[in-house]
Design an enzyme around this catalytic site. Sequence first.
Site, PDB file in Angstrom:
ATOM      1  N   ASN A 172       0.782  -1.274  -0.152  1.00  0.00           N
ATOM      2  CA  ASN A 172       0.147   0.125   0.142  1.00  0.00           C
ATOM      3  C   ASN A 172       1.030   1.212   0.071  1.00  0.00           C
ATOM      4  O   ASN A 172       2.145   1.220   0.593  1.00  0.00           O
ATOM      5  CB  ASN A 172      -0.872  -0.051   1.126  1.00  0.00           C
ATOM      6  CG  ASN A 172      -0.393  -0.182   2.538  1.00  0.00           C
ATOM      7  OD1 ASN A 172       0.687  -1.050   2.772  1.00  0.00           O
ATOM      8  ND2 ASN A 172      -1.046   0.204   3.308  1.00  0.00           N
ATOM      9  N   CYS A 198      -3.152  13.442   0.812  1.00  0.00           N
ATOM     10  CA  CYS A 198      -4.611  13.537   0.118  1.00  0.00           C
ATOM     11  C   CYS A 198      -5.088  11.998   0.073  1.00  0.00           C
ATOM     12  O   CYS A 198      -4.985  11.338  -0.676  1.00  0.00           O
ATOM     13  CB  CYS A 198      -4.449  14.036  -1.241  1.00  0.00           C
ATOM     14  SG  CYS A 198      -6.185  14.214  -1.879  1.00  0.00           S
ATOM     15  N   TYR A 199      -5.727  11.879   1.411  1.00  0.00           N
ATOM     16  CA  TYR A 199      -6.080  10.468   1.674  1.00  0.00           C
ATOM     17  C   TYR A 199      -6.472   9.648   0.538  1.00  0.00           C
ATOM     18  O   TYR A 199      -6.277   8.437   0.390  1.00  0.00           O
ATOM     19  CB  TYR A 199      -6.948  10.363   2.964  1.00  0.00           C
ATOM     20  CG  TYR A 199      -6.345  10.744   4.292  1.00  0.00           C
ATOM     21  CD1 TYR A 199      -5.120  11.155   4.480  1.00  0.00           C
ATOM     22  CD2 TYR A 199      -6.936  10.477   5.438  1.00  0.00           C
ATOM     23  CE1 TYR A 199      -4.480  11.411   5.467  1.00  0.00           C
ATOM     24  CE2 TYR A 199      -6.583  10.778   6.657  1.00  0.00           C
ATOM     25  CZ  TYR A 199      -5.410  11.224   6.847  1.00  0.00           C
ATOM     26  OH  TYR A 199      -4.610  11.408   7.847  1.00  0.00           O
ATOM     27  N   CYS A 239      -3.857   0.832  -2.891  1.00  0.00           N
ATOM     28  CA  CYS A 239      -3.800  -0.487  -2.015  1.00  0.00           C
ATOM     29  C   CYS A 239      -2.716  -1.268  -2.502  1.00  0.00           C
ATOM     30  O   CYS A 239      -2.428  -1.249  -3.794  1.00  0.00           O
ATOM     31  CB  CYS A 239      -5.075  -1.291  -2.093  1.00  0.00           C
ATOM     32  SG  CYS A 239      -6.630  -0.514  -1.429  1.00  0.00           S
ATOM     33  N   GLU A 290      -2.937  -4.606  -3.475  1.00  0.00           N
ATOM     34  CA  GLU A 290      -3.395  -5.314  -4.585  1.00  0.00           C
ATOM     35  C   GLU A 290      -3.348  -4.646  -5.754  1.00  0.00           C
ATOM     36  O   GLU A 290      -3.042  -5.367  -7.010  1.00  0.00           O
ATOM     37  CB  GLU A 290      -5.059  -5.881  -4.175  1.00  0.00           C
ATOM     38  CG  GLU A 290      -5.067  -6.581  -3.076  1.00  0.00           C
ATOM     39  CD  GLU A 290      -5.346  -5.873  -1.870  1.00  0.00           C
ATOM     40  OE1 GLU A 290      -4.841  -4.788  -1.527  1.00  0.00           O
ATOM     41  OE2 GLU A 290      -6.096  -6.110  -1.246  1.00  0.00           O
ATOM     42  N   CYS A 320     -10.396  -4.597  -0.254  1.00  0.00           N
ATOM     43  CA  CYS A 320     -11.283  -3.775  -0.283  1.00  0.00           C
ATOM     44  C   CYS A 320     -12.388  -3.884  -1.305  1.00  0.00           C
ATOM     45  O   CYS A 320     -11.876  -4.416  -2.440  1.00  0.00           O
ATOM     46  CB  CYS A 320     -11.072  -2.360  -0.198  1.00  0.00           C
ATOM     47  SG  CYS A 320     -10.200  -1.769  -1.729  1.00  0.00           S
ATOM     48  N   CYS A 335     -10.475  -3.166  -4.757  1.00  0.00           N
ATOM     49  CA  CYS A 335      -9.605  -3.821  -5.233  1.00  0.00           C
ATOM     50  C   CYS A 335     -10.354  -5.244  -5.959  1.00  0.00           C
ATOM     51  O   CYS A 335     -10.024  -5.718  -6.826  1.00  0.00           O
ATOM     52  CB  CYS A 335      -8.684  -4.396  -4.179  1.00  0.00           C
ATOM     53  SG  CYS A 335      -7.575  -3.121  -3.843  1.00  0.00           S
TER      54      CYS A 335
END
Length: 136
Positions: A36, A41-42, A47, A49, A81, A84
Amino acid sequence: MATIKLPPKQAYCPYSKFRVGAALLTLDHRVFTGCNVENACYNLGLCAERNAISKAVSEGYRAFKAIAITSDLSDHFISPCGGCRQFMREFGPNWDVYLSKPDGSYLKMTVDELLPVSFGPEDLSMSKVFNIPNEF
Ligand SMILES: [Zn+2]
């Protein structure tokens, strides 16, 4: 498939402190790893994957046999998630996803089991009520 016992030291997760690693196996036995990669900037975080799959695609590989995912979770299998799961589905519903724990134990599932009744590339070419011309 060999068990991976990452999670990778390379994971860049200064915000979540939640390391995730992935190892993607192509049909012709190449392995692409990913971790990851978060961002200040969230919502731009990536991820593990999707990182591994993008590395493989950028090297010309689109046929996958399996992906293994690992994290620091001690008592739970790491699960991909929703984003993904859809990203995996782009490359077919019938390949394996190994959800693992750091002790090496794992659950083996398929993309289809993780994302049933999914939407994929073939859906775009199905008949539609209206055909919208692609010209402006
Ligand atoms: Zn994800």
